[in-house]
Design an enzyme around this catalytic site. Structure first.
Site, PDB file in Angstrom:
ATOM      1  N   TYR A  61       0.852  -1.197   0.000  1.00 62.92           N
ATOM      2  CA  TYR A  61       0.000   0.000   0.000  1.00 62.92           C
ATOM      3  C   TYR A  61       0.880   1.236   0.000  1.00 62.92           C
ATOM      4  O   TYR A  61       1.881   1.297   0.716  1.00 62.92           O
ATOM      5  CB  TYR A  61      -0.887   0.010   1.260  1.00 62.92           C
ATOM      6  CG  TYR A  61      -1.667   1.289   1.423  1.00 62.92           C
ATOM      7  CD1 TYR A  61      -2.971   1.393   0.958  1.00 62.92           C
ATOM      8  CD2 TYR A  61      -1.092   2.412   2.034  1.00 62.92           C
ATOM      9  CE1 TYR A  61      -3.688   2.574   1.072  1.00 62.92           C
ATOM     10  CE2 TYR A  61      -1.800   3.600   2.155  1.00 62.92           C
ATOM     11  CZ  TYR A  61      -3.097   3.672   1.674  1.00 62.92           C
ATOM     12  OH  TYR A  61      -3.797   4.845   1.791  1.00 62.92           O
TER      13      TYR A  61
ATOM     14  N   GLU B  93      -3.612   7.687  -3.865  1.00 63.13           N
ATOM     15  CA  GLU B  93      -3.567   6.403  -3.165  1.00 63.13           C
ATOM     16  C   GLU B  93      -3.373   5.284  -4.178  1.00 63.13           C
ATOM     17  O   GLU B  93      -4.114   5.187  -5.157  1.00 63.13           O
ATOM     18  CB  GLU B  93      -4.869   6.185  -2.382  1.00 63.13           C
ATOM     19  CG  GLU B  93      -4.812   4.965  -1.487  1.00 63.13           C
ATOM     20  CD  GLU B  93      -6.103   4.768  -0.688  1.00 63.13           C
ATOM     21  OE1 GLU B  93      -7.180   4.719  -1.304  1.00 63.13           O
ATOM     22  OE2 GLU B  93      -6.017   4.662   0.545  1.00 63.13           O
TER      23      GLU B  93
END
Ligand code: ADP
Ligand code: MG
Length: 398
Positions: free
Chosen positions: A118, A206
């Site tokens: 991530y 993101e």
């Protein structure tokens, strides 16, 4: 302003951020044509909506079927997957129960995934710095990781004077367990991402998941980019990326009139000047037992015309059962606001109860205009009084 995954990837690619080959398609036939230009033999068809959780989401038309991210192995299967998505309503954890209609799909090269990580960049308001957040838990929602395994979240705050340097990337990369060529690929990735973030005035980027391929390359498999609306005037070239179909029509109207509006799901429409006062107004509505239908800051230079536009947007929301106007006349004068309120109430044939609290310059004159208008406007003396009256008006009407 939010954009689609494929638009985000096109932009990021220009900054040297590693993404896979792919292209958008608006029809199933186009999707197969796009796939023909990709190396194959594995293709991924991805529904383009402004919400995450597409892979695990389901189509309203086929609740027992597959989700909005499908891995397929032939041009025919690409066509079928696109046909199964286009025009259908995808419901994910992030869309809410209403779901979103898929109008475009992204056809991308398949990826040999070794690890899912991530990565995100955002402006941390506490340190006032762009902060890179990384985690070994790719594919999971970062809020869940923060709750269950906070130690698995790594952060690096970047000093704007020096920008990003190798040590930031190595600190994060080592923390993720990367080494050798993977680490170099990661460093290149994060550095390019930081430059894109700053130059494009992003609010958040993101990448979930950020993958390490079996060959050891670090690549963005998903990409969510949101721009800082206050900086959009510096990026006329980004305006064309706005997908109006993805926006709440009320919010779209507000953008056109330069009103700061956010749709919420409560029952009391709010018209306030100043973001802080608008937040306080929403809080006190909650305190008195109801909930706001929107956030709306009409700005310091609220004119009669803006007041009318604001009323039009508020009243177009069928959930609105009453309206609370809370204006502090500093730059804007209360008499002018009052005139605007009276005009708007008449032109829009307002049917729901309206509570008005005015304070500041020319307040007495403003109150007089409201009182003499002959309209059923409920005056309030202070914020608590206004909140109590508007909540009572909703309860009495029900
Ligand atoms: P969402 O977050 O909306 O579910 P993602 O783009 O993150 O959508 O895709 C969900 C999952 O699908 C990823 O975690 C990854 O495992 C898989 N996936 C996505 N794109 C590809 C690709 N190009 N090749 C292989 N797998 C992919
Ligand atoms: Mg994702």
């Amino acid at each position: 302003m939010n954009i689609h995954e494929y638009q985000a990837k096109e932009l990021l690619r220009r900054y040297g951020v590693a993404v896979l080959d792919g292209h958008v398609a608006f029809t199933a036939r186009e999707a197969a044509e796009v796939a023909r230009t990709l190396p194959g033999p594995v293709y991924v068809v991805k529904a383009q909506i402004h919400a995450g959780g597409r892979g695990a989401g389901r189509f309203r038309e086929d609740p027992g079927g597959k989700g909005g991210v499908r891995v397929v192995r032939s041009l025919e299967e690409v066509r079928e997957a696109a046909a199964a998505m286009l025009g259908k309503t995808l419901v994910t954890k992030q869309t809410g129960p209403g779901g979103k209609v898929v109008q475009r799909v992204y056809v991308e090269d398949g990826c040999d995934i070794a690890r899912e990580l991530y990565l995100s960049l955002l402006v941390d308001r506490e340190t006032s710095r762009v902060t890179v957040i990384a985690s070994s838990e790719g594919g999971m929602e970062i809020e869940e990781v923060a709750a269950s395994h906070p130690e698995r979240i790594l952060r690096a705050a970047i000093d704007p004077a020096t920008g990003i340097s190798g040590f930031h990337c190595r600190k994060l990369g080592f923390g993720l367990g990367l080494s050798g060529p993977q680490l170099r690929s990661f460093e290149k990735f994060v550095t390019a991402m930081y430059r894109a973030f700053v130059e494009l005035d992003c609010a958040i980027v993101e990448v979930n998941p950020l993958v390490v391929t079996k060959k050891g390359d670090v690549v963005a498999l998903d990409a969510k980019v949101s721009f800082d609306d206050n900086a959009l005037f510096r990026h006329k070239e980004l305006e064309g990326l706005r997908d109006e179909a993805e926006m709440d029509p009320k919010e779209l109207e507000a953008v056109r009139h330069e009103l700061n509006y956010v749709a919420l799901d409560g029952e009391i429409g709010c018209m306030v000047n100043g973001a802080g006062l608008a937040m306080a107004t929403m809080d006190i509505i909650k305190l008195y037992g109801s909930s706001p239908a929107n956030f709306l800051d009409v700005g310091g230079t609220a004119t009669a015309e803006r007041v009318t536009q604001a009323f039009r947007i508020i009243t177009s929301d069928p959930n609105v059962k009453a309206i609370l106007v809370n204006i502090f006349g500093g730059i804007a004068k209360c008499d002018m606001i009052a005139t605007g309120i009276v005009e708007a109430t008449k032109t829009l044939h307002l049917k729901v109860p309206l509570v008005v609290r005015l304070e500041g310059t020319n307040v007495e004159l403003g109150k007089k205009i409201l009182a003499e208008s002959g309209l059923a406007i409920i005056p309030a003396d202070n914020l608590a009084d206004a909140a109590e009256k508007v909540v009572r008006a909703v309860k009495e009407a029900a």
